[in-house]
Design a protein around this motif. Structure first.
Motif, PDB file in Angstrom:
ATOM      1  N   GLU A   1     -45.107  -4.024 -39.207  1.00  0.00           N
ATOM      2  CA  GLU A   1     -44.851  -5.364 -38.866  1.00  0.00           C
ATOM      3  C   GLU A   1     -43.667  -5.659 -37.853  1.00  0.00           C
ATOM      4  O   GLU A   1     -43.903  -6.220 -36.833  1.00  0.00           O
ATOM      5  N   ARG A   2     -42.711  -4.823 -37.972  1.00  0.00           N
ATOM      6  CA  ARG A   2     -41.479  -4.893 -36.974  1.00  0.00           C
ATOM      7  C   ARG A   2     -41.881  -4.355 -35.461  1.00  0.00           C
ATOM      8  O   ARG A   2     -41.379  -4.608 -34.816  1.00  0.00           O
ATOM      9  N   ASP A   3     -42.971  -3.499 -35.635  1.00  0.00           N
ATOM     10  CA  ASP A   3     -43.437  -2.753 -34.458  1.00  0.00           C
ATOM     11  C   ASP A   3     -44.398  -3.398 -33.628  1.00  0.00           C
ATOM     12  O   ASP A   3     -44.800  -3.224 -32.597  1.00  0.00           O
ATOM     13  N   ILE A   4     -44.771  -4.523 -34.315  1.00  0.00           N
ATOM     14  CA  ILE A   4     -45.986  -5.359 -33.347  1.00  0.00           C
ATOM     15  C   ILE A   4     -45.687  -6.078 -32.230  1.00  0.00           C
ATOM     16  O   ILE A   4     -45.925  -5.763 -31.141  1.00  0.00           O
TER      17      ILE A   4
ATOM     18  N   LEU B   1     -59.728  -0.384 -41.761  1.00  0.00           N
ATOM     19  CA  LEU B   1     -60.950  -0.687 -40.903  1.00  0.00           C
ATOM     20  C   LEU B   1     -60.918  -0.335 -39.654  1.00  0.00           C
ATOM     21  O   LEU B   1     -61.854   0.320 -38.984  1.00  0.00           O
ATOM     22  N   ALA B   2     -59.540  -0.397 -38.701  1.00  0.00           N
ATOM     23  CA  ALA B   2     -59.693  -0.206 -37.354  1.00  0.00           C
ATOM     24  C   ALA B   2     -59.570   1.012 -37.215  1.00  0.00           C
ATOM     25  O   ALA B   2     -60.362   1.644 -36.290  1.00  0.00           O
TER      26      ALA B   2
ATOM     27  N   VAL C   1     -52.560   1.722 -28.990  1.00  0.00           N
ATOM     28  CA  VAL C   1     -51.371   1.771 -29.185  1.00  0.00           C
ATOM     29  C   VAL C   1     -51.093   1.482 -30.614  1.00  0.00           C
ATOM     30  O   VAL C   1     -50.222   1.912 -31.322  1.00  0.00           O
ATOM     31  N   VAL C   2     -52.278   0.836 -31.462  1.00  0.00           N
ATOM     32  CA  VAL C   2     -51.803   0.603 -32.815  1.00  0.00           C
ATOM     33  C   VAL C   2     -52.298   1.853 -33.732  1.00  0.00           C
ATOM     34  O   VAL C   2     -51.557   2.120 -34.612  1.00  0.00           O
TER      35      VAL C   2
ATOM     36  N   PHE D   1     -54.954  -7.819 -35.575  1.00  0.00           N
ATOM     37  CA  PHE D   1     -55.939  -7.753 -36.309  1.00  0.00           C
ATOM     38  C   PHE D   1     -55.966  -6.014 -36.768  1.00  0.00           C
ATOM     39  O   PHE D   1     -56.063  -5.862 -37.980  1.00  0.00           O
ATOM     40  N   TYR D   2     -55.738  -5.204 -35.849  1.00  0.00           N
ATOM     41  CA  TYR D   2     -55.692  -3.855 -36.270  1.00  0.00           C
ATOM     42  C   TYR D   2     -54.608  -3.487 -37.377  1.00  0.00           C
ATOM     43  O   TYR D   2     -54.832  -2.624 -38.144  1.00  0.00           O
ATOM     44  N   VAL D   3     -53.350  -4.042 -36.809  1.00  0.00           N
ATOM     45  CA  VAL D   3     -52.377  -4.064 -37.904  1.00  0.00           C
ATOM     46  C   VAL D   3     -52.612  -4.451 -39.171  1.00  0.00           C
ATOM     47  O   VAL D   3     -52.441  -3.843 -40.452  1.00  0.00           O
TER      48      VAL D   3
END
Length: 200
Positions: free
Chosen positions: A176-179, A98-99, A159-160, A91-93
């Motif tokens: 996205e790769r870091d998720i 917004l995050a 972390v995000v 959600f944060y990514v």
């Protein structure tokens, strides 16, 4: 059903607040970005503060709604708790601006602090309910449920945010790769905290 204009205003407000910060953001700029008259914003929100609080509540409610959907996909408290971690990071990514706003600006005025704590409290309650059930079933060994819920929320948030702030310009493909490593890191921390050392 909520008026579509409110969605336009919220989306514009995210962009303007993210770019200028709460104090420097102007309602004129939000109106321009939303493609509406400034009076239209004041029809729905009495002040910039009220607009921000509404935006903040909307954002956290989206997180809560998604979390509830994730919970339905899993039966065991362990799987539910890990799903909540994954959901929060995703959600944060997916809602990076917004995050940042939620976690940076929400601690401004007393009104914002109270509203933020109340809304986040609803999300933390979901985490706590999963923990209580996990304790009851013997899956978890959590002594301090509220504190552990806050720690999990904080770890997944930071972390995000650290990843977002480490980039001069957000690269959607890279983040996205870091998720997966972000999810794996927090999931492992969670398991170490609620189970025995074999999970560490």
């Amino acid at each position: 059903m909520r008026h579509e204009t409110v969605d336009l205003i919220f989306n514009a407000a995210i962009e303007v607040f993210a770019e200028s910060g709460f104090d420097q953001a102007k309602m004129d700029d939000i109106a321009r970005a939303a493609g509406v008259a400034k009076g239209t914003i004041y029809y729905h929100f009495r002040s910039k503060e009220e607009l921000f609080v509404g935006l903040m509540n909307e954002g956290v409610q989206k997180l809560i709604d998604r979390a509830r959907q994730y919970l339905k996909l899993h039966k065991s408290p362990t799987d539910q708790l890990l799903a909540l971690v994954e959901n929060q990071i995703h959600f944060y990514v997916q809602n990076g601006k917004l995050a940042k706003l939620l976690l940076n600006e929400a601690f401004g005025t007393k009104t914002r602090q109270v509203q933020f704590r109340r809304k986040i409290g609803e999300y933390l309650q979901l985490i706590e309910e999963v923990m209580i059930e996990g304790n009851r079933l013997g899956e978890f060994q959590i002594k301090h449920v509220p504190e552990t819920a806050s720690a999990i929320f904080g770890a997944a948030s930071v972390v995000v945010l650290q990843k977002l702030y480490s980039m001069e310009e957000v690269d959607p493909a890279r983040i996205e790769r870091d998720i997966p490593p972000m999810v794996e890191t927090v999931r492992r921390m969670v398991l170490c905290g609620i189970k025995d050392s074999t999970y560490c």
